[in-house]
Design a protein around this motif. Structure first.
Motif, PDB file in Angstrom:
ATOM      1  N   LEU A  34       0.828  -1.203   0.000  1.00 38.74           N
ATOM      2  CA  LEU A  34       0.000   0.000   0.000  1.00 38.74           C
ATOM      3  C   LEU A  34       0.867   1.259   0.000  1.00 38.74           C
ATOM      4  N   GLN A  49      -2.925   5.534   3.018  1.00 41.37           N
ATOM      5  CA  GLN A  49      -3.692   4.290   3.026  1.00 41.37           C
ATOM      6  C   GLN A  49      -2.991   3.209   3.842  1.00 41.37           C
ATOM      7  N   ALA A  57      -7.311  10.152   7.821  1.00 40.87           N
ATOM      8  CA  ALA A  57      -8.276  10.066   6.719  1.00 40.87           C
ATOM      9  C   ALA A  57      -8.961  11.394   6.428  1.00 40.87           C
ATOM     10  N   VAL A  93     -10.882   5.219   1.881  1.00 45.09           N
ATOM     11  CA  VAL A  93     -10.393   5.152   3.266  1.00 45.09           C
ATOM     12  C   VAL A  93     -11.223   4.190   4.113  1.00 45.09           C
ATOM     13  N   ILE A 111     -10.265   0.530   3.379  1.00 46.58           N
ATOM     14  CA  ILE A 111      -8.980   0.155   3.960  1.00 46.58           C
ATOM     15  C   ILE A 111      -9.117  -0.162   5.447  1.00 46.58           C
TER      16      ILE A 111
END
Length: 361
Positions: A17, A25, A219, A268, A271
């Motif tokens: 990532l 992320q 985020a 977001v 994830i």
């Protein structure tokens, strides 16, 4: 799988990532792993906590949840006031859909034995019912999102944010006052001799609050569950040709349209959802599978239907226990305070249906 190779896979995913997607992320993955690990290791269950308060007059889990809300608000509200353009609150519009969705969600989460986060981490622990419910929850969330325009047309007002309306100090004071009222109500309901302190749950509450604060910072928005589920189903429906997002009110909105068109690992919420699953898997790795009671066909059918309806209603209610209550209230959204009593009324019915269906626990 033992813990070491699983941890190596998570580490490899983190590196991938960071290298191919973004550092943000990758960090959110770690936040999600932390959230899943805390939920699974402390058995911090919103659904079970409400059920125990109602049936056993045990307030310990509810007091821990209120502690989480206070701690998360203490972290989130000053940040939202300090960075009003960079950070967003979990605001939802008071509406007919919120009233209906929260009530139905509170009912169905008791039959499904898990809210959004509970379904995720219990699926990670290997609980068969929650593992099976997960895709149905996603399907329900997607269908609910696709029909949001119809529900909002029944009546809604603009979202109300306490931080934006009154400022962080006043908003935090109002929030704490409301939490104290709820805590006193729980203690009065449970009785004077019932213990209310649970060290494991309170440690879990503080840890979750810190992780929620990190999620907000990294985020730019509070921790959520439901949107990621609906997005996964929307991507599948769009890719298979069964759904045209440009003809739908919700998915043609600029932000939603952009997220739907992007690689899923750029989202977001997706994830952190993946991280919660991974965190629960790490906790359960190397241990015997989670013990779950054998279910009758009737119980399986009820649980799966409840899981689908729970996903649908969570979208109508602008979030589950996480997105609407914990992220909503801790960031000053009025809709979270509306969600709680409506969902609790639904839970009062749900726990009785659960007993009628002879579910254990």
């Amino acid at each position: 799988m033992s813990r070491l190779p699983l941890a190596a896979l998570v580490a490899a995913f983190f590196v991938g990532l960071a290298w191919f997607v973004s550092a943000r992320q990758a960090l959110l993955l770690l936040v999600g792993v932390g959230l899943g690990s805390v939920l699974a290791s402390t058995r911090f269950s919103f659904t079970t906590g409400w059920r125990r308060l109602i049936l056993s007059r045990d307030p310990r889990s509810v007091i821990a949840q209120l502690t989480l809300l206070a701690a998360a608000a203490a972290i989130s509200m000053p940040l939202l006031a300090r960075f009003p353009t960079e950070l967003n609150a979990a605001l939802g519009p008071p509406s007919i859909s919120l009233l209906v969705g929260a009530f139905v969600f509170g009912l169905t989460m008791q039959i499904a034995d898990g809210c959004g986060s509970g379904t995720l981490y219990k699926a990670g622990l290997g609980v068969p019912l929650n593992m099976t419910i997960l895709p149905l929850f996603a399907l329900g969330s997607f269908i609910g999102s696709a029909q949001m325009d119809w529900w909002l047309a029944l009546g809604n007002v603009n979202p109300i944010g306490l931080v934006q309306l009154y400022g962080p100090i006043e908003a935090f004071g109002i929030t704490c006052l409301g939490l104290i009222v709820l805590a006193l109500a729980a203690l009065i309901w449970s009785g004077k001799k019932t213990p209310w302190f649970d060290r494991r749950l309170l440690i879990g509450a503080i840890a979750l609050a810190v992780l929620m604060g990190l999620n907000l910072i990294i985020a730019g928005q509070p921790w959520g569950i439901v949107y990621g589920f609906g997005l996964w189903a929307a991507k599948i429906a769009t890719a298979s040709g069964f759904f045209n997002p440009s003809h739908n009110w919700f998915w043609s909105q600029p932000d939603n349209s952009q997220i739907l068109s992007q690689f899923v690992l750029l989202d977001v919420t997706s994830i952190t959802n993946i991280g919660v699953l991974a965190g629960a898997l790490l906790v359960s790795a190397g241990k015997p599978p989670a013990r779950a009671p054998r279910l009758t066909p009737t119980q399986w059918a009820a649980g799966l239907v409840a899981g689908f309806v729970m996903g649908y209603s969570s979208r109508l209610a602008f979030g589950c226990n996480v997105g609407a209550v914990f992220s909503g209230i801790s960031t000053g959204s009025l809709h979270g305070w509306i969600w709680v009593p409506m969902a609790f009324c639904g839970t009062l019915i749900g726990v009785r249906l659960r007993r009628y269906l002879n579910f254990s626990g």
